[in-house]
Enzyme design. Sequence first.
Site, PDB file in Angstrom:
ATOM      1  N   CYS A   1       0.986  -1.218  -0.136  1.00 50.15           N
ATOM      2  CA  CYS A   1       0.044   0.124  -0.020  1.00 50.15           C
ATOM      3  C   CYS A   1       0.920   1.329   0.020  1.00 50.15           C
ATOM      4  O   CYS A   1       0.450   2.434   0.152  1.00 50.15           O
ATOM      5  CB  CYS A   1      -1.026   0.074   1.391  1.00 50.15           C
ATOM      6  SG  CYS A   1      -0.056   0.337   2.879  1.00 50.15           S
ATOM      7  N   GLY A   2       2.052   1.117   0.078  1.00 48.38           N
ATOM      8  CA  GLY A   2       3.119   2.234   0.205  1.00 48.38           C
ATOM      9  C   GLY A   2       3.552   2.638   1.540  1.00 48.38           C
ATOM     10  O   GLY A   2       4.720   3.210   1.777  1.00 48.38           O
TER      11      GLY A   2
END
Length: 241
Positions: free
Chosen positions: A235-236
């Site tokens: 998701c980062g």
Amino acid sequence: MTALPAASITSSALDDLDALNAQLEGLRADERVAWALQHGPQDAALSSSFGAQSAVTLHLLSQQRPDIPVILIDTGYLFPETYRFADALTERLKLNLKVYRPLVSRAWMEARHGRLWEQGMVGIDQYNNLRKVEPMRRALDELNVGTWFTGLRRSQSGGRAQTPIVQKRGERYKISPIADWTDRDVWQYLQAHELPYHPLWEQGYVSIGDFHTTRRWEPGMREEDTRFFGLKRECGIHEDI
């Protein structure tokens, strides 16, 4: 107990993270936690998605530091079961839960940008930055976290296969005490301590995030294929922070 590395994590002698990781590989997960709490920067926190197997690190950390801040990013799109799971574990383990949310509500975000998660990789990346990365960065900064514990494991995806036990991001140390654990190790720990999987685990969900970008595992799929329509796994948060 195996002897813990004696040097402080902040000492210049430990600029060689490869050597440090080699030492930590020989310790049990609880010993790695004890070492990091003793030698790491004073302000420690654990981030948790309250996902499928999250009870392991929540229990592991809370047994040694009951008041450690536990950061949960509430994107506004979590499964109802995740919210209830977080409530149940917070009550059972007496967690010091710190919930952080995006600066913009989900309704306002959708009014501005539409359903970003349906807009390919560009939209997914923008969504993740708004709903996950920014709140996590803000949480770590506001809590002045110097030692950041995570539940990352190498077996979770190809992108995590080289996850070190300790890494340095800026002035912050990131500790993954169960990086080398297998699914069987996780199961054995949960059984030994009578801890639950996420309620959706029994329905075939092996990696659990937001409801619109998470799907059940099916035969032939990798764990990472169950997230973000198979386009990506991360998701980062663990790429950008």
